[in-house]
Design a protein around this motif. Structure first.
Motif, mmCIF file in Angstrom:
data_model
loop_
_atom_site.group_PDB
_atom_site.id
_atom_site.type_symbol
_atom_site.label_atom_id
_atom_site.label_comp_id
_atom_site.label_asym_id
_atom_site.label_seq_id
_atom_site.Cartn_x
_atom_site.Cartn_y
_atom_site.Cartn_z
ATOM 1 N N HIS A 51 105.876 86.784 41.781
ATOM 2 C CA HIS A 51 104.538 86.346 42.168
ATOM 3 C C HIS A 51 103.484 86.719 41.115
ATOM 4 O O HIS A 51 103.714 86.522 39.927
ATOM 5 C CB HIS A 51 104.204 86.889 43.561
ATOM 6 C CG HIS A 51 105.071 86.311 44.643
ATOM 7 N ND1 HIS A 51 106.364 86.749 44.857
ATOM 8 C CD2 HIS A 51 104.845 85.327 45.553
ATOM 9 C CE1 HIS A 51 106.903 86.068 45.854
ATOM 10 N NE2 HIS A 51 106.007 85.194 46.290
ATOM 11 N N SER B 111 102.467 89.564 39.981
ATOM 12 C CA SER B 111 102.898 90.597 39.030
ATOM 13 C C SER B 111 103.731 89.985 37.905
ATOM 14 O O SER B 111 103.564 90.328 36.733
ATOM 15 C CB SER B 111 103.693 91.689 39.754
ATOM 16 O OG SER B 111 102.868 92.375 40.676
ATOM 17 N N PRO C 81 96.455 91.673 42.166
ATOM 18 C CA PRO C 81 96.725 91.551 43.597
ATOM 19 C C PRO C 81 96.506 92.858 44.354
ATOM 20 O O PRO C 81 96.609 92.892 45.581
ATOM 21 C CB PRO C 81 98.201 91.137 43.631
ATOM 22 C CG PRO C 81 98.781 91.723 42.386
ATOM 23 C CD PRO C 81 97.672 91.661 41.353
ATOM 24 N N CYS D 160 98.408 95.405 44.187
ATOM 25 C CA CYS D 160 99.700 96.038 44.405
ATOM 26 C C CYS D 160 100.691 95.401 43.439
ATOM 27 O O CYS D 160 100.364 94.442 42.750
ATOM 28 C CB CYS D 160 100.164 95.854 45.854
ATOM 29 S SG CYS D 160 100.357 94.107 46.293
ATOM 30 N N GLU E 27 103.952 93.175 43.186
ATOM 31 C CA GLU E 27 104.679 92.248 44.050
ATOM 32 C C GLU E 27 106.122 92.102 43.573
ATOM 33 O O GLU E 27 106.375 91.853 42.388
ATOM 34 C CB GLU E 27 103.988 90.886 44.070
ATOM 35 C CG GLU E 27 102.614 90.939 44.735
ATOM 36 C CD GLU E 27 101.991 89.566 44.873
ATOM 37 O OE1 GLU E 27 101.995 89.011 45.987
ATOM 38 O OE2 GLU E 27 101.501 89.056 43.857
ATOM 39 N N SER F 20 110.252 90.618 44.868
ATOM 40 C CA SER F 20 111.049 89.846 45.823
ATOM 41 C C SER F 20 112.318 90.619 46.136
ATOM 42 O O SER F 20 112.988 91.133 45.233
ATOM 43 C CB SER F 20 111.387 88.465 45.253
ATOM 44 O OG SER F 20 110.243 87.634 45.260
ATOM 45 N N ARG G 15 104.241 95.498 47.304
ATOM 46 C CA ARG G 15 104.366 94.504 48.365
ATOM 47 C C ARG G 15 105.689 93.775 48.202
ATOM 48 O O ARG G 15 105.981 93.225 47.133
ATOM 49 C CB ARG G 15 103.222 93.501 48.300
ATOM 50 C CG ARG G 15 103.318 92.414 49.375
ATOM 51 C CD ARG G 15 102.218 91.381 49.256
ATOM 52 N NE ARG G 15 102.360 90.343 50.263
ATOM 53 C CZ ARG G 15 101.595 89.261 50.337
ATOM 54 N NH1 ARG G 15 100.610 89.094 49.462
ATOM 55 N NH2 ARG G 15 101.790 88.363 51.265
ATOM 56 N N HIS H 41 108.274 90.794 49.136
ATOM 57 C CA HIS H 41 108.478 89.461 49.700
ATOM 58 C C HIS H 41 109.964 89.329 50.032
ATOM 59 O O HIS H 41 110.814 89.391 49.127
ATOM 60 C CB HIS H 41 108.070 88.376 48.700
ATOM 61 C CG HIS H 41 106.629 88.426 48.307
ATOM 62 N ND1 HIS H 41 105.649 87.709 48.959
ATOM 63 C CD2 HIS H 41 105.992 89.111 47.311
ATOM 64 C CE1 HIS H 41 104.471 87.949 48.394
ATOM 65 N NE2 HIS H 41 104.646 88.788 47.401
#
Length: 318
Positions: free
Chosen positions: A109, A111, A124, A126, A128, A130, A143, A145
């Motif tokens: 995302h 990042s 953001p 934070c 990000e 996955s 964060r 996902h």
């Protein structure tokens, strides 16, 4: 990790097949552009890299800047420019978290967009990532996902595993505002990503949220946009209901063939975005005046837009 490319081969493979920043499609004949490349992350240090007494001295002297618990940047390595300093801190935060991520988590995302050098990326707040192996993972400042059992293309960027530019672009299209998303879509096409691939990835990602939004943005994507500001301006021009907006429309004049940033053919209206450095050189200013005069002779009218105008772009296109 699914789809990971060997670091020694990442740049070569990505440039050929993944749309990695490094391959630029020139849309205007004879144009030259700065080649987009991933950003360089600043060097970070652990507390354990210093003897305790030295660590205390550096802290007291304001020579260390905390990135996260136990990790620091040297003050002397940070840029003086406020914007660049903030960006360096964002990159360092992403890098330090990435160094200690378990296998099965991938930087993604916004990042990933920051590390890959995507334009106009905002912090953001934070890091990000996955999670494609359904790991039980939680960390302050990260964060997650959830993407269980999903195959995600990845490459190494400054020793950090991130989603490829085309996957990153699609994920950003799903979460950004329409104008910001269009800037990302245009940029993705300019660095060599194929529209059909972006559409295919958007359809294949398992989570449906944002899919329709990304499809609408991709329908408007145009590799002819030369800056994020042009993309944002084009978005609002289209949203205001103007006729079709073309990019890099050639105009044949008595001097030479010129290309318009944006053009509304039906209205014979040229829309040009003027960046601050453009007219710093007197010779450039004179050449631009000759260019505009020659284009006007062909029946075109001009609207010039600056950064200040974009602060209230809705009023501009009203």
């Amino acid at each position: 990790m699914p789809g990971k490319v060997d670091p020694t081969q990442a740049e070569m493979v990505a440039a050929v097949s993944l749309g990695y920043p490094g391959r630029m499609t020139l849309m205007r004949p004879g144009s030259t552009y700065a080649r987009p490349v991933p950003v360089t992350t600043p060097q970070v240090f652990r507390s354990s890299d210093f003897v305790k007494r030295r660590l205390v001295q550096l802290k007291r002297g304001g020579q260390l800047v905390p990135v996260k618990a136990g990790w620091y940047l040297l003050e002397r390595d940070l840029p003086d420019n406020k914007y660049e300093r903030r960006r360096a801190l964002m990159l360092a935060r992403i890098h330090t978290h990435a160094l200690t991520l378990p296998d099965g988590l991938l930087v993604s995302h916004r990042s990933a967009g920051l590390l890959l050098g995507f334009p106009s990326m905002q912090d953001p707040g934070c890091v990000e990532v996955s999670n494609f192996r359904d790991l039980q993972f939680s960390r302050t400042g990260v964060r997650v996902h959830k993407r269980p059992n999903e195959e995600l293309e990845s490459i190494y960027c400054n020793s950090t595993a991130v989603t490829t530019p085309r996957v990153t672009a699609v994920e950003l299209l799903r979460i950004l505002t329409p104008s910001s998303a269009l800037a990302i879509a245009d940029y993705a096409l300019r660095i060599g990503c194929q529209l059909e691939d972006l559409q295919s990835i958007n359809r294949s990602l398992s989570l449906p949220r944002g899919r329709a939004h990304a499809d609408r943005v991709l329908a408007l994507a145009d590799a002819g946009a030369e800056s994020p500001q042009e993309s944002v301006l084009r978005h609002w021009t289209i949203a205001a209901g103007f006729p079709e907006v073309l990019t890099q429309r050639p105009v044949h004049t008595r001097i030479k063939t010129y290309f318009l940033d944006m053009a509304i053919e039906e209205l014979k209206l040229a829309i040009e975005y003027d960046g601050e450095p453009k007219y710093a050189d007197r010779q450039v200013l004179v050449a631009e005046k000759r260019r505009e005069d020659a284009i006007r002779e062909q029946g075109w009218e001009f609207v010039r837009v600056t950064k200040e105008d974009l602060r209230d772009v809705r009023a501009l296109v009203a």
